[in-house]
Structure formats: C-alpha cells, structure tokens
Scaffold this motif. Structure first.
Motif, PDB file in Angstrom:
ATOM      1  N   ASP A  77      -4.519   4.565  -7.581  1.00  0.00           N
ATOM      2  CA  ASP A  77      -3.548   3.612  -8.338  1.00  0.00           C
ATOM      3  C   ASP A  77      -4.092   2.233  -8.689  1.00  0.00           C
ATOM      4  O   ASP A  77      -3.779   1.699  -9.566  1.00  0.00           O
ATOM      5  N   ILE A  78      -4.813   1.821  -7.316  1.00  0.00           N
ATOM      6  CA  ILE A  78      -5.272   0.535  -7.680  1.00  0.00           C
ATOM      7  C   ILE A  78      -6.533   0.580  -8.557  1.00  0.00           C
ATOM      8  O   ILE A  78      -6.513  -0.486  -9.484  1.00  0.00           O
ATOM      9  N   ILE A  88      -2.694  -6.388  -5.785  1.00  0.00           N
ATOM     10  CA  ILE A  88      -3.576  -5.352  -5.742  1.00  0.00           C
ATOM     11  C   ILE A  88      -4.974  -5.745  -5.837  1.00  0.00           C
ATOM     12  O   ILE A  88      -5.823  -5.274  -5.549  1.00  0.00           O
ATOM     13  N   HIS A  89      -5.148  -7.157  -6.217  1.00  0.00           N
ATOM     14  CA  HIS A  89      -6.653  -7.817  -6.025  1.00  0.00           C
ATOM     15  C   HIS A  89      -6.942  -7.811  -4.786  1.00  0.00           C
ATOM     16  O   HIS A  89      -8.107  -7.361  -4.308  1.00  0.00           O
ATOM     17  N   THR A  90      -6.073  -8.350  -3.873  1.00  0.00           N
ATOM     18  CA  THR A  90      -6.378  -8.358  -2.320  1.00  0.00           C
ATOM     19  C   THR A  90      -6.616  -7.051  -1.831  1.00  0.00           C
ATOM     20  O   THR A  90      -7.425  -6.750  -1.025  1.00  0.00           O
ATOM     21  N   LEU A  91      -5.657  -6.082  -2.084  1.00  0.00           N
ATOM     22  CA  LEU A  91      -6.169  -4.800  -1.475  1.00  0.00           C
ATOM     23  C   LEU A  91      -7.217  -4.220  -2.099  1.00  0.00           C
ATOM     24  O   LEU A  91      -8.130  -3.565  -1.439  1.00  0.00           O
ATOM     25  N   GLY A 128       2.981   4.624  -7.222  1.00  0.00           N
ATOM     26  CA  GLY A 128       2.106   4.120  -8.387  1.00  0.00           C
ATOM     27  C   GLY A 128       2.072   2.814  -8.441  1.00  0.00           C
ATOM     28  O   GLY A 128       3.179   2.015  -8.245  1.00  0.00           O
ATOM     29  N   SER A 129       0.908   2.090  -8.779  1.00  0.00           N
ATOM     30  CA  SER A 129       1.005   0.615  -9.010  1.00  0.00           C
ATOM     31  C   SER A 129       1.765   0.024 -10.218  1.00  0.00           C
ATOM     32  O   SER A 129       2.240  -1.080 -10.335  1.00  0.00           O
ATOM     33  N   THR A 162       0.878  -1.138   0.039  1.00  0.00           N
ATOM     34  CA  THR A 162      -0.074  -0.004  -0.159  1.00  0.00           C
ATOM     35  C   THR A 162       0.819   1.337   0.039  1.00  0.00           C
ATOM     36  O   THR A 162       0.550   2.091  -0.775  1.00  0.00           O
ATOM     37  N   GLN A 163       1.850   1.204   0.911  1.00  0.00           N
ATOM     38  CA  GLN A 163       2.855   2.517   1.071  1.00  0.00           C
ATOM     39  C   GLN A 163       3.590   2.449  -0.338  1.00  0.00           C
ATOM     40  O   GLN A 163       3.742   3.698  -1.052  1.00  0.00           O
ATOM     41  N   LEU A 164       4.030   1.446  -1.108  1.00  0.00           N
ATOM     42  CA  LEU A 164       4.681   1.521  -2.157  1.00  0.00           C
ATOM     43  C   LEU A 164       3.929   1.975  -3.266  1.00  0.00           C
ATOM     44  O   LEU A 164       4.124   2.866  -4.259  1.00  0.00           O
TER      45      LEU A 164
END
Length: 195
Positions: free
Chosen positions: A112-113, A61-64, A30-31, A23-25
C-alpha cells in the motif's frame, strides 16, 4: 516531511505510536483510506498534535517509506559490499531479489505504501532516489568484479536494473503467488545476463 523532529523521549514515543497506528490502518484499509483524523483518534492525541508531527497524509507515508528504504539499503549494502568475484556478485544479487520479494510479500503494508508512492510526485521522487542509491551499490560491486568496464555504462545499467526490479516486485505482489514468484525469477534471469 515531518514538521517536528522529536528530541524528548516522550515526543519520540508519541511519533512512534502515530506511525504504528498509521501502519496498522494502512495494512487494514489501504493507503487511500488513511485519514489523519483516524490516526489522531487511534493514537489518542488531538488532531492539532498530530499535525505538529505530520502536516498531511503524504508526510506519514513518506516517513514510513523512508524507514523501509533505510532498512532495505542496509541489507543491499551489506550483501553487495562483500562481493569479490562474479559468482559472489550473482549470488548476492539473486539472494537480494529473493529476500526482497519474500519481505514485500509478507508485509502487506509495503504494498500500500508503494501504491501511494506511485500517485504522489514527491513520494515518486523518493522511490527514484532509492533506486539510484541501490543502483550505486550494485554498480560498485560490478566495477569491483569487472574493473575494465565503462563506469558510466555500468552505473546506468545498475540504476535501470534496480528500478525495473522495484517495478517487477510491485507487479509480482499483485499477482497470485505462483505467478508472482515466476515473474521474479524471469526478471532475475534477464537482469543476471547484464550483471
């Protein structure tokens, strides 16, 4: 999408640390710049351990995205389940749009997600499914308020309204704040005519 569903406390904590680092990255870079090796390094685990939890960047990304969606779903369901009349429906819907815009505007990682979701077919399916779920909550509220309406037409309209709302939010947060807020207000006026 995750390979391992942690059952032990230590494993759950490790997964949470991985997701916090990711998340921080994403928020910082950016993703598209997210790298599994950097997630592993900053999480203080080996790359092999990381892959036990997440097979690739898309799964992170899917999990977030699933987590943000679950929280959003709870808010939507809570607001719309209390609707009993036209005024309550309009107020709840307008309030949800305002709340959603404020949350997304204040949470850069969500932008970004969203961007990552648009570029990945599996993630795009997740967004589509969320629009269906939220649309069903809206349709249920509309049918309680307007029981004589054609259920299929209401469900189709609610799904479309919600999905276009997602697109409006993506557009609004890419614009300057004043213009973005104006776009949200314009969408609100347009969609409230159907609701």
């Amino acid at each position: 999408m995750t390979r391992r569903r942690p059952t032990q406390q230590r494993s759950r904590e490790r997964q949470e640390r991985i997701l916090a680092v990711a998340t921080q990255l994403i928020a910082n870079k950016g993703s598209d710049q997210l790298k599994m090796s950097e997630i592993a390094q900053r999480s203080e685990i080996s790359i092999g351990s990381l892959y036990q939890y997440f097979p690739d960047k898309s799964s992170v990304i899917h999990t977030l995205a699933e987590r943000y969606n679950a929280e959003s779903r709870r808010c939507i369901e809570k607001a719309l389940s209390a609707v009993e009349d036209t005024q309550g429906l309009r107020k709840a819907y307008a309030g949800l749009l305002d709340q959603y815009y404020e949350i997304v505007f204040a949470t850069p990682v969500m932008r970004d997600i969203w961007s990552a979701m648009q570029a990945d077919k599996q993630l795009l399916q997740l967004e589509l499914e969320e629009s269906r779920v939220a649309g069903k909550f809206l349709a249920q509220a509309m049918l309680r308020v307007y029981p004589g309406r054609d259920a299929q037409q209401v469900e189709e309209a609610a799904f479309l309204i919600w999905h276009l709302g997602e697109a409006t939010m993506r557009l609004a947060i890419t614009c300057e704040p004043k213009e973005g807020r104006g776009l949200v207000e314009a969408f609100k006026r347009m969609s409230l005519r159907e609701i």
